[in-house]
Design an enzyme around this catalytic site. Structure first.
Site, PDB file in Angstrom:
ATOM      1  N   GLU A   1      33.039  42.803  31.024  1.00  0.00           N
ATOM      2  CA  GLU A   1      33.252  42.456  32.438  1.00  0.00           C
ATOM      3  C   GLU A   1      31.927  42.331  33.172  1.00  0.00           C
ATOM      4  O   GLU A   1      31.045  43.183  33.019  1.00  0.00           O
ATOM      5  CB  GLU A   1      34.118  43.554  33.075  1.00  0.00           C
ATOM      6  CG  GLU A   1      35.097  43.044  34.077  1.00  0.00           C
ATOM      7  CD  GLU A   1      36.148  42.136  33.446  1.00  0.00           C
ATOM      8  OE1 GLU A   1      35.987  40.905  33.534  1.00  0.00           O
ATOM      9  OE2 GLU A   1      37.117  42.659  32.881  1.00  0.00           O
TER      10      GLU A   1
ATOM     11  N   SER B   1      46.541  39.054  41.680  1.00  0.00           N
ATOM     12  CA  SER B   1      46.528  40.095  40.656  1.00  0.00           C
ATOM     13  C   SER B   1      45.248  40.073  39.837  1.00  0.00           C
ATOM     14  O   SER B   1      45.041  40.919  38.975  1.00  0.00           O
ATOM     15  CB  SER B   1      47.729  39.909  39.726  1.00  0.00           C
ATOM     16  OG  SER B   1      47.662  38.617  39.153  1.00  0.00           O
TER      17      SER B   1
ATOM     18  N   SER C   1      44.590  33.072  38.760  1.00  0.00           N
ATOM     19  CA  SER C   1      45.463  31.970  39.154  1.00  0.00           C
ATOM     20  C   SER C   1      44.625  30.776  39.621  1.00  0.00           C
ATOM     21  O   SER C   1      45.001  29.625  39.397  1.00  0.00           O
ATOM     22  CB  SER C   1      46.451  32.411  40.230  1.00  0.00           C
ATOM     23  OG  SER C   1      45.767  32.974  41.311  1.00  0.00           O
ATOM     24  N   SER C   2      43.469  31.019  40.231  1.00  0.00           N
ATOM     25  CA  SER C   2      42.673  29.879  40.710  1.00  0.00           C
ATOM     26  C   SER C   2      42.090  29.079  39.553  1.00  0.00           C
ATOM     27  O   SER C   2      42.146  27.844  39.553  1.00  0.00           O
ATOM     28  CB  SER C   2      41.595  30.326  41.699  1.00  0.00           C
ATOM     29  OG  SER C   2      40.841  31.370  41.176  1.00  0.00           O
TER      30      SER C   2
ATOM     31  N   ASP D   1      36.665  32.746  32.915  1.00  0.00           N
ATOM     32  CA  ASP D   1      38.072  32.501  33.241  1.00  0.00           C
ATOM     33  C   ASP D   1      38.508  31.103  32.798  1.00  0.00           C
ATOM     34  O   ASP D   1      39.528  30.929  32.133  1.00  0.00           O
ATOM     35  CB  ASP D   1      38.310  32.634  34.751  1.00  0.00           C
ATOM     36  CG  ASP D   1      37.902  33.993  35.282  1.00  0.00           C
ATOM     37  OD1 ASP D   1      37.684  34.900  34.452  1.00  0.00           O
ATOM     38  OD2 ASP D   1      37.795  34.147  36.500  1.00  0.00           O
TER      39      ASP D   1
ATOM     40  N   TYR E   1      31.291  39.871  45.106  1.00  0.00           N
ATOM     41  CA  TYR E   1      31.063  39.320  43.766  1.00  0.00           C
ATOM     42  C   TYR E   1      29.715  38.605  43.740  1.00  0.00           C
ATOM     43  O   TYR E   1      28.882  38.842  42.860  1.00  0.00           O
ATOM     44  CB  TYR E   1      32.201  38.355  43.404  1.00  0.00           C
ATOM     45  CG  TYR E   1      32.054  37.721  42.047  1.00  0.00           C
ATOM     46  CD1 TYR E   1      32.621  38.298  40.922  1.00  0.00           C
ATOM     47  CD2 TYR E   1      31.321  36.545  41.878  1.00  0.00           C
ATOM     48  CE1 TYR E   1      32.474  37.721  39.675  1.00  0.00           C
ATOM     49  CE2 TYR E   1      31.164  35.963  40.643  1.00  0.00           C
ATOM     50  CZ  TYR E   1      31.746  36.546  39.538  1.00  0.00           C
ATOM     51  OH  TYR E   1      31.587  35.973  38.297  1.00  0.00           O
TER      52      TYR E   1
HETATM   53  C1  GLA Z   1      35.718  36.866  37.806  1.00  0.00           C
HETATM   54  C2  GLA Z   1      34.841  35.652  37.507  1.00  0.00           C
HETATM   55  C3  GLA Z   1      34.404  35.637  36.037  1.00  0.00           C
HETATM   56  C4  GLA Z   1      33.798  36.979  35.635  1.00  0.00           C
HETATM   57  C5  GLA Z   1      34.688  38.143  36.073  1.00  0.00           C
HETATM   58  C6  GLA Z   1      34.042  39.477  35.838  1.00  0.00           C
HETATM   59  O1  GLA Z   1      36.928  36.773  37.114  1.00  0.00           O
HETATM   60  O2  GLA Z   1      35.526  34.466  37.815  1.00  0.00           O
HETATM   61  O3  GLA Z   1      33.505  34.571  35.817  1.00  0.00           O
HETATM   62  O4  GLA Z   1      32.495  37.112  36.138  1.00  0.00           O
HETATM   63  O5  GLA Z   1      35.040  38.049  37.436  1.00  0.00           O
HETATM   64  O6  GLA Z   1      33.868  39.708  34.484  1.00  0.00           O
END
Ligand code: GLA
Length: 390
Positions: free
Chosen positions: A34, A126, A130-131, A176, A226
């Site tokens: 992560e 959640s 979804s995006s 993602d 983020y």
């Molecule tokens: C989000 C981001 C991913 C990744 C995660 C954390 O989901 O879209 O690119 O950085 O957070 O691992």
């Protein structure tokens, strides 16, 4: 079932004439790795069997009409291909529009507009992407409708990330979109984000279930936090690079980081770098353990991932910590951690099948009592990437 109700809704909103095509793209969950994907590290996500359904019909003009069965109050959103401007739209339609914009930026003309209906069975907010699922299903649809066969699924993932970074203003990594575009049933994807090399690893859980617990916390400032974490990692790397030639935090192991950590002036950035490095190392180890069927040891690294995200990366919060720390006390739990970006979203627990009901009961009631509202639980399966259904 989903598509029958969608057909009716499409006919109601847009009329049933012409050629209407139907597509699906999954959501994703990350098993481990992560906040490593924008640090040149490894991730280990998988696609789910839940995701986003899209029905689309090409229009003779440049109009775009969108309707989501998940956001009925937004109604039919009308715009046009001439109004694709980054960072303006704050509604859900910004995701399919962003992908159309990205295609054009990458040199693939989109000349006709569309009538588009969406329905997603990924629980909203959640943290199951979804995006990214909407981005990938849109790209998959555009490729199919325009016959742009030179575009690979990895390209779809890259365009999705490009649109999220530039059209939606979230500096996400590639995980993602890659997990969604490249998903494979019963496999997780061991992806090296430094060069996009990857390997499918069978996830044989032998009587263990993947249970997700959605914290239902409203995310609010999540996106900006983020981006802030990402900037902290970049600052740490830039300071390290004054002392040594290294392309990313992912290229360091814990020992190498220790040797240069004094180069990082801000103690907070030092903690962030420690997570990026340790999590990457953990991910590589965890995948090896899973391949050796050592699920217990895999689970221990899952737990260690949460601790690092809580203490060094500080992206958990009381909601996710309550879910995970309660899970750790439940019988039959092999491992539990937050998954996704954090600051809300959900946790992942590996739970022996016979203990799942008691697990949900206990974690759910402790959460309700401590946090004041309920968590939602989902037992999920690992599914394939995007498809055209009709
Ligand atoms: C989000 C981001 C991913 C990744 C995660 C954390 O989901 O879209 O690119 O950085 O957070 O691992």
């Amino acid at each position: 079932m989903e598509t029958e109700a969608m057909k009716q809704c499409f006919a109601e909103k847009f009329g049933e004439e012409g050629e209407i095509r139907t597509y699906f793209a999954p959501g994703r969950v990350n098993l481990i790795g992560e906040h490593t994907d924008y640090n040149g590290g490894h991730v280990f996500p998988c696609a789910l069997t839940i995701g986003t359904y899209m029905m689309a019909r090409k229009r003779p003009d440049r109009k775009l009409r969108f309707y989501s069965m998940n956001f009925e109050q937004a109604g039919v959103i009308e715009t046009s291909l001439d109004e694709l401007e980054p960072l303006v739209d704050k509604r859900w339609s910004a995701y399919p529009k962003g992908m159309m914009w990205a295609f054009q930026q990458k040199g693939y003309a989109i000349e006709n507009g569309f009538d588009i209906l969406l329905y997603g069975n990924i629980p909203n907010g959640s943290g199951l992407s979804s995006s990214a699922s909407v981005e990938v299903v849109t790209g998959f649809m555009l490729r199919d409708m325009y016959g742009y066969d030179a575009i690979s699924n990895i390209d779809l993932a890259l365009y999705g990330q490009y649109s999220e970074n530039n059209y939606n203003g979230v500096n996400c990594g590639i995980m993602d979109q890659f997990a969604i575009a490249m998903g494979k049933k019963d496999h997780a994807i061991f992806l090296d984000t430094a060069d996009l090399s990857y390997q499918y690893v069978p996830v044989k859980l032998n009587g263990i279930k993947i249970v997700l617990a959605s914290s239902n916390k409203k995310r609010g400032l999540g996106d900006s936090k983020y981006n802030q974490r990402r900037a902290e990692c970049e600052q740490a790397l830039a300071e390290i690079q004054k002392q040594m030639d290294v392309p990313s935090l992912g290229a360091l192991d814990e020992k190498a980081l220790e040797a240069v950590q004094d180069a990082i002036t801000d103690p907070v950035c030092r903690m962030r770098a420690r997570h990026a490095v340790s999590e990457n190392q953990r991910t590589v180890k965890a995948v090896r353990l899973l391949q050796e069927d050592n699920i217990e040891a895999f689970g221990e690294l899952v737990n260690a991932s949460h601790i690092s995200l809580r203490d060094d990366y500080e992206v958990t919060g009381i909601e996710l910590d309550t879910l995970v720390e309660t899970a750790w006390q439940c019988e039959g739990v092999i491992g539990s951690r937050m998954t996704g970006a954090g600051f809300g979203g959900c946790t992942l627990s590996l739970v022996k099948a016979e203990c799942v009901d008691a697990f949900i009961e206990k974690v759910g009631s402790v959460y309700q009592e401590k946090i004041g509202y309920a968590a939602d639980f989902y037992v999920v399966d690992i599914g394939d990437g995007p498809v055209r259904l009709a």
